[in-house]
Design an enzyme around this catalytic site. Structure first.
Site, PDB file in Angstrom:
ATOM      1  CG  ASP A   1     -10.629  -1.219  -0.491  1.00  0.00           C
ATOM      2  OD1 ASP A   1     -10.162  -2.252  -0.054  1.00  0.00           O
ATOM      3  OD2 ASP A   1     -12.074  -1.225  -0.405  1.00  0.00           O
TER       4      ASP A   1
ATOM      5  CG  ASP B   1     -11.278   1.659  -4.994  1.00  0.00           C
ATOM      6  OD1 ASP B   1     -11.380   1.644  -3.891  1.00  0.00           O
ATOM      7  OD2 ASP B   1     -12.528   0.983  -5.484  1.00  0.00           O
TER       8      ASP B   1
ATOM      9  CD1 TRP C   1     -17.197  -5.859  -3.241  1.00  0.00           C
ATOM     10  CD2 TRP C   1     -19.189  -6.299  -2.479  1.00  0.00           C
ATOM     11  NE1 TRP C   1     -17.728  -4.587  -2.615  1.00  0.00           N
ATOM     12  CE2 TRP C   1     -19.004  -5.016  -2.211  1.00  0.00           C
ATOM     13  CE3 TRP C   1     -20.561  -6.905  -1.719  1.00  0.00           C
ATOM     14  CZ2 TRP C   1     -19.946  -4.196  -1.288  1.00  0.00           C
ATOM     15  CZ3 TRP C   1     -21.557  -6.027  -1.336  1.00  0.00           C
ATOM     16  CH2 TRP C   1     -21.034  -4.654  -0.860  1.00  0.00           C
TER      17      TRP C   1
ATOM     18  CD  GLU D   1     -14.234  -7.673   3.018  1.00  0.00           C
ATOM     19  OE1 GLU D   1     -15.022  -8.286   2.358  1.00  0.00           O
ATOM     20  OE2 GLU D   1     -13.742  -6.622   2.794  1.00  0.00           O
ATOM     21  CG  ASP D   2     -16.418  -4.744   5.264  1.00  0.00           C
ATOM     22  OD1 ASP D   2     -17.186  -5.777   4.978  1.00  0.00           O
ATOM     23  OD2 ASP D   2     -16.757  -3.874   4.508  1.00  0.00           O
TER      24      ASP D   2
ATOM     25  CG  MET E   1     -14.480   4.438  -4.773  1.00  0.00           C
ATOM     26  SD  MET E   1     -16.069   3.336  -4.464  1.00  0.00           S
ATOM     27  CE  MET E   1     -15.430   2.435  -3.077  1.00  0.00           C
TER      28      MET E   1
ATOM     29  CG  HIS F   1     -14.163   0.584  -9.944  1.00  0.00           C
ATOM     30  ND1 HIS F   1     -14.715  -0.532  -9.392  1.00  0.00           N
ATOM     31  CD2 HIS F   1     -13.873   1.229  -8.728  1.00  0.00           C
ATOM     32  CE1 HIS F   1     -14.711  -0.580  -8.005  1.00  0.00           C
ATOM     33  NE2 HIS F   1     -14.232   0.472  -7.553  1.00  0.00           N
TER      34      HIS F   1
ATOM     35  NE  ARG G   1     -19.375  -5.446  -6.884  1.00  0.00           N
ATOM     36  CZ  ARG G   1     -20.348  -5.260  -6.193  1.00  0.00           C
ATOM     37  NH1 ARG G   1     -21.665  -6.253  -6.614  1.00  0.00           N
ATOM     38  NH2 ARG G   1     -20.802  -4.431  -5.143  1.00  0.00           N
TER      39      ARG G   1
END
Ligand SMILES: *[C@@H]1O[C@H](CO)[C@@H](O)[C@H](O)[C@H]1NC(C)=O
Length: 360
Positions: A211, A213, A273, A276-277, A303, A306, A308
């Site tokens: 990712d 971030d 969101w 998938e992981d 991280m 931020h 979403r």
């Protein structure tokens, strides 16, 4: 008197003879020296002539000229070949890089200029590529970053990661996979695209999926592949520097080409969101693989905070999808991937690949 006289005569003759022999010897020596020297110069002259011939021969273009030319051009051709062999013969880099420094300070308080980031990365080749100069890297690593409208985060990532990856003595390239348009985000499909596009560039044998971030706080957390799929972001500040759950495989992970192909890559149908992981975890577990991880200390990472993004709302279908991974994974994955390449730009610090991956 006569006897004395003859003895004097004899002695003179004797001396003259000696002198003559000496002179003869000197003469022969000098001749010999000159002879040897002349041999050298003729051979040098011949050699010169010979090189001159080979360089001009191709220009004349006649058959015999090029014929002898190729025959004689051997020595000049051999020289660069030897140099090439020396370069190829670099020793392998050590298992653990001697350049690592351990814990790092990572902070996001001051904005970064592109100039500052570039100053930090003098060694980089176009497209965000790098390989160690004085040893042969153990792995060829493509780093894949799924992306949309996070320019500020990408700047921090490039600023911190390039020096770390170089200290880790990796032969690597950075690929930012930019989802075109405003449809809902699909992280796993972008990762599949990154795998495919990176292999068009170079014979990568390892893939790190990160990712944009997430920044590691210790350079001993090497961005490479292991005998089992690797989860690298094991203690994130967001989760109080702990693993949220044992099967967690989100954030930053790595897989060898072989491991990736064994699970048919990643799912293409997780829009929005989450989930998938976990699907990826189910894929590798179903193939008898386990997760390899660094220690919590080495695996610390930060991280960038931020809100979403819009168009990345939690995927309501994710729990249902995850429960069927074993049935769907053979049909849905890298083998069934389809997308449209919109643009591919070789930037200084990364390769920018923009793709249209469709909609749910
Ligand atoms: C990558 O290229 C696309 C298409 O040209 C562009 O819109 C986007 O801003 C670029 N992304 C970055 C991070 O430079």
């Amino acid at each position: 008197m006569a006897a004395a006289d003859s003895s004097v005569k004899f002695s003179v003759l004797h001396r003259t003879c000696k002198l003559l022999v000496l002179l003869c010897f000197l003469h022969i020596s000098v001749t010999l020296v000159f002879y040897v020297r002349s041999l050298d110069t003729t051979s040098a002259f011949l050699h010169h002539l010979h090189q001159h011939n080979t360089t001009t021969a191709p220009a004349t273009g006649n058959g015999t000229g090029t014929g002898t030319g190729t025959g004689r051009s051997k020595p000049p051709v051999d020289v660069p070949k030897e140099e090439g062999e020396k370069k190829k013969g670099l020793d392998k880099c050590p298992e653990t890089s001697p350049l690592l420094v351990g814990p790092l300070r990572v902070d996001f308080s001051s904005p970064l200029s592109l100039e500052l980031i570039k100053e930090n990365n003098g060694q980089l080749e176009p497209g965000g590529r790098y390989k160690p100069k004085d040893c042969e890297a153990l792995q060829k690593v493509a780093i894949i970053i799924p992306f949309r409208k996070r320019e500020e985060h990408l700047k921090y990532w490039l600023y911190y990661l390039h020096p770390i990856l170089q200290r880790q003595q990796l032969d690597y390239g950075v690929y930012v996979i930019n989802q075109d348009g405003d449809e809902i985000f699909n992280r796993a499909k972008l990762l599949n695209v990154g795998y495919t596009e990176a292999l068009k560039d170079y014979d990568y044998d390892c893939f790190v999926f990160s990712d944009v971030d997430l920044i590691p706080m210790d350079d001993r957390n090497t961005y490479k592949c292991f005998s089992q799929p690797r989860h690298l972001s094991v203690s994130m500040d967001k989760f109080g520097f702990r693993l949220p759950y044992k099967q967690y495989f989100g954030g930053v992970s790595s897989m060898s080409k072989q491991q990736f192909l064994t699970i048919n890559g990643f799912p293409n149908n997780y829009w929005g969101w989450g989930g998938e992981d976990d699907d990826i975890y189910n894929r590798l577990a179903s193939k008898g693989m386990s997760i390899s991880r660094p220690t919590g200390e080495v695996g610390r990472c930060r991280m960038i905070r931020h809100d979403r993004d819009r168009k990345n709302e939690p995927n309501p279908q994710r729990f249902d999808r995850i429960s069927h991974t074993r049935d769907t994974m053979t049909k849905d994955g890298i083998k069934s991937l389809s997308y449209q390449l919109v643009s591919r730009l070789t930037m200084d610090l990364f390769t920018n690949i923009t793709v249209d991956i469709g909609r749910p």
